[in-house]
Write an enzyme that holds these catalytic residues in place. Structure first.
Site, PDB file in Angstrom:
ATOM      1  N   LYS A  13      38.635  47.344  27.731  1.00  0.00           N
ATOM      2  CA  LYS A  13      37.977  47.922  28.733  1.00  0.00           C
ATOM      3  C   LYS A  13      39.155  48.569  29.540  1.00  0.00           C
ATOM      4  O   LYS A  13      37.775  50.044  29.920  1.00  0.00           O
ATOM      5  CB  LYS A  13      37.391  46.020  29.998  1.00  0.00           C
ATOM      6  CG  LYS A  13      36.669  45.446  29.186  1.00  0.00           C
ATOM      7  CD  LYS A  13      36.193  44.388  30.336  1.00  0.00           C
ATOM      8  CE  LYS A  13      36.990  43.560  30.552  1.00  0.00           C
ATOM      9  NZ  LYS A  13      38.307  43.190  29.475  1.00  0.00           N
ATOM     10  N   ARG A  88      34.490  38.685  37.479  1.00  0.00           N
ATOM     11  CA  ARG A  88      35.072  37.518  36.196  1.00  0.00           C
ATOM     12  C   ARG A  88      34.390  36.049  36.222  1.00  0.00           C
ATOM     13  O   ARG A  88      35.009  35.720  35.984  1.00  0.00           O
ATOM     14  CB  ARG A  88      36.265  37.486  36.145  1.00  0.00           C
ATOM     15  CG  ARG A  88      37.673  38.349  35.236  1.00  0.00           C
ATOM     16  CD  ARG A  88      38.227  38.016  35.580  1.00  0.00           C
ATOM     17  NE  ARG A  88      39.488  38.374  34.845  1.00  0.00           N
ATOM     18  CZ  ARG A  88      40.134  39.653  33.875  1.00  0.00           C
ATOM     19  NH1 ARG A  88      39.679  40.584  35.300  1.00  0.00           N
ATOM     20  NH2 ARG A  88      41.408  40.223  33.799  1.00  0.00           N
ATOM     21  N   ARG A 123      50.492  45.123  23.216  1.00  0.00           N
ATOM     22  CA  ARG A 123      49.804  46.127  24.151  1.00  0.00           C
ATOM     23  C   ARG A 123      51.315  46.643  24.516  1.00  0.00           C
ATOM     24  O   ARG A 123      52.300  46.113  25.223  1.00  0.00           O
ATOM     25  CB  ARG A 123      49.130  45.254  24.558  1.00  0.00           C
ATOM     26  CG  ARG A 123      48.762  47.203  25.560  1.00  0.00           C
ATOM     27  CD  ARG A 123      47.704  45.929  26.673  1.00  0.00           C
ATOM     28  NE  ARG A 123      47.432  45.625  26.919  1.00  0.00           N
ATOM     29  CZ  ARG A 123      46.291  44.750  28.161  1.00  0.00           C
ATOM     30  NH1 ARG A 123      45.444  45.347  28.111  1.00  0.00           N
ATOM     31  NH2 ARG A 123      45.922  43.386  28.707  1.00  0.00           N
ATOM     32  N   ARG A 156      53.543  43.723  29.034  1.00  0.00           N
ATOM     33  CA  ARG A 156      52.898  42.913  30.591  1.00  0.00           C
ATOM     34  C   ARG A 156      53.334  41.730  30.278  1.00  0.00           C
ATOM     35  O   ARG A 156      53.293  40.484  29.236  1.00  0.00           O
ATOM     36  CB  ARG A 156      51.365  43.044  30.476  1.00  0.00           C
ATOM     37  CG  ARG A 156      51.179  43.659  31.505  1.00  0.00           C
ATOM     38  CD  ARG A 156      49.484  44.221  31.544  1.00  0.00           C
ATOM     39  NE  ARG A 156      48.536  43.699  32.167  1.00  0.00           N
ATOM     40  CZ  ARG A 156      47.553  43.453  31.818  1.00  0.00           C
ATOM     41  NH1 ARG A 156      46.923  44.397  31.998  1.00  0.00           N
ATOM     42  NH2 ARG A 156      46.856  41.712  32.211  1.00  0.00           N
ATOM     43  N   ARG A 167      44.135  32.647  28.850  1.00  0.00           N
ATOM     44  CA  ARG A 167      43.149  34.007  29.061  1.00  0.00           C
ATOM     45  C   ARG A 167      41.883  33.887  28.370  1.00  0.00           C
ATOM     46  O   ARG A 167      41.224  33.528  29.232  1.00  0.00           O
ATOM     47  CB  ARG A 167      43.447  35.303  28.697  1.00  0.00           C
ATOM     48  CG  ARG A 167      44.615  35.771  30.173  1.00  0.00           C
ATOM     49  CD  ARG A 167      45.636  36.903  29.783  1.00  0.00           C
ATOM     50  NE  ARG A 167      45.192  38.035  29.783  1.00  0.00           N
ATOM     51  CZ  ARG A 167      45.241  39.093  28.987  1.00  0.00           C
ATOM     52  NH1 ARG A 167      46.259  39.060  28.950  1.00  0.00           N
ATOM     53  NH2 ARG A 167      44.410  40.190  29.737  1.00  0.00           N
TER      54      ARG A 167
HETATM   55  P1  AMP Z   1      43.219  42.496  33.614  1.00  0.00           P
HETATM   56  O1  AMP Z   1      44.170  43.882  34.175  1.00  0.00           O
HETATM   57  O2  AMP Z   1      41.464  42.615  33.858  1.00  0.00           O
HETATM   58  O3  AMP Z   1      43.004  41.431  32.661  1.00  0.00           O
HETATM   59  O4  AMP Z   1      44.208  41.393  35.126  1.00  0.00           O
HETATM   60  C1  AMP Z   1      45.057  40.672  35.159  1.00  0.00           C
HETATM   61  C2  AMP Z   1      44.798  39.332  35.498  1.00  0.00           C
HETATM   62  O5  AMP Z   1      44.760  39.673  37.236  1.00  0.00           O
HETATM   63  C3  AMP Z   1      43.734  38.513  34.835  1.00  0.00           C
HETATM   64  O6  AMP Z   1      44.801  37.836  34.237  1.00  0.00           O
HETATM   65  C4  AMP Z   1      43.841  37.330  36.498  1.00  0.00           C
HETATM   66  O7  AMP Z   1      44.820  36.211  36.722  1.00  0.00           O
HETATM   67  C5  AMP Z   1      43.982  38.537  37.882  1.00  0.00           C
HETATM   68  N1  AMP Z   1      42.395  39.237  37.847  1.00  0.00           N
HETATM   69  C6  AMP Z   1      41.859  40.441  37.801  1.00  0.00           C
HETATM   70  N2  AMP Z   1      40.553  40.676  37.970  1.00  0.00           N
HETATM   71  C7  AMP Z   1      40.612  39.483  38.575  1.00  0.00           C
HETATM   72  C8  AMP Z   1      39.255  38.818  39.155  1.00  0.00           C
HETATM   73  N3  AMP Z   1      37.926  39.716  38.720  1.00  0.00           N
HETATM   74  N4  AMP Z   1      39.172  37.377  39.124  1.00  0.00           N
HETATM   75  C9  AMP Z   1      40.606  37.092  39.132  1.00  0.00           C
HETATM   76  N5  AMP Z   1      41.366  37.299  38.440  1.00  0.00           N
HETATM   77  C10 AMP Z   1      41.744  38.766  38.205  1.00  0.00           C
END
Ligand code: AMP
Length: 209
Positions: A13, A88, A123, A156, A167
């Protein structure tokens, strides 16, 4: 155009959103990036967020919705945006429905978890400019260094294998129900995200042109 990119972690994404945003000249709003930025503040709240993210859990809905509301109050969103990683959960989507009207939800489908695990654990991200690499699919020209700015590449914390598996569990239980939610509203279109970023981008181009 106001777009939501929905899909499991590792579906691509963020990578593809960067290209689509460039094409449409709109900002990419990644809640994950906003949270990672907040971590740098070193406050007690930042430490709490870090422990949630490193475990692969979700940040509480109320705080997440507030952060998105704040971001959407800036001027650069007037011609639209791509939400990458938000909403989410169903409560986040319901809260968001009260403040914005979305044009399209693009659902990134990946048939096999093993593809996701390989994508995320390999990654690498540039510390300086945020460019994304993959050790097999998009390797940097020089090991450990960013092609674009020469910055150091890092992994990360939540791309470690145990966090990735968690996740995926969290995605299936809390985020996947959004597929039915947006399908019922007639807003959702599927794309095959198991292919490379370029071919994923082409499918999205067809949907938005
Ligand atoms: P991402 O970079 O989108 O994979 O997000 C990394 C982490 O940030 C996720 O695993 C969650 O811990 C937190 N996070 C990101 N977006 C959300 C969301 N919309 N709701 C809750 N936690 C989020």
């Amino acid at each position: 155009m106001k777009l939501i990119f929905l899909g499991p972690p590792g579906a691509g994404k963020g990578t593809v959103a960067a290209d689509v945003c460039k094409k449409l000249n709109i900002p990419q709003i990644s809640t994950g990036d906003i949270f990672r930025e907040l971590l740098k503040s070193g406050t007690p709240q930042a430490n709490e967020i870090k422990s949630i993210i490193d475990k692969g859990e979700l940040i509480p809905d109320e705080m997440t919705v507030q952060i998105v509301k704040n971001r959407l109050s800036k001027d650069d969103v007037k011609d639209g945006y791509i939400l990458d990683g938000f909403p989410r959960t169903i409560p986040q989507a319901e809260a968001f429905d009260k403040i914005e009207k979305i044009d399209l939800v693009i659902n990134f489908t990946v048939p096999d978890d093993s593809i996701i695990i390989k994508r995320l654990t390999e990654r690498r991200i540039c510390k300086k400019c945020g460019a994304i690499y993959h050790l097999t699919n998009i390797p940097p020209k020089t090991e450990g260094k960013c092609d674009k700015c020469g910055g150091d590449l890092y992994t990360r914390g939540d791309d470690e294998v145990d966090a990735v598996k968690n996740r995926l569990i969290v995605y299936k239980s809390q985020t996947a129900p959004l597929i039915a939610y947006y399908t019922e509203k007639g807003l959702l279109k599927d794309i095959d995200a198991s292919v490379n970023p370029k071919d994923t981008f082409k499918q999205i181009e067809k949907l938005i042109d």
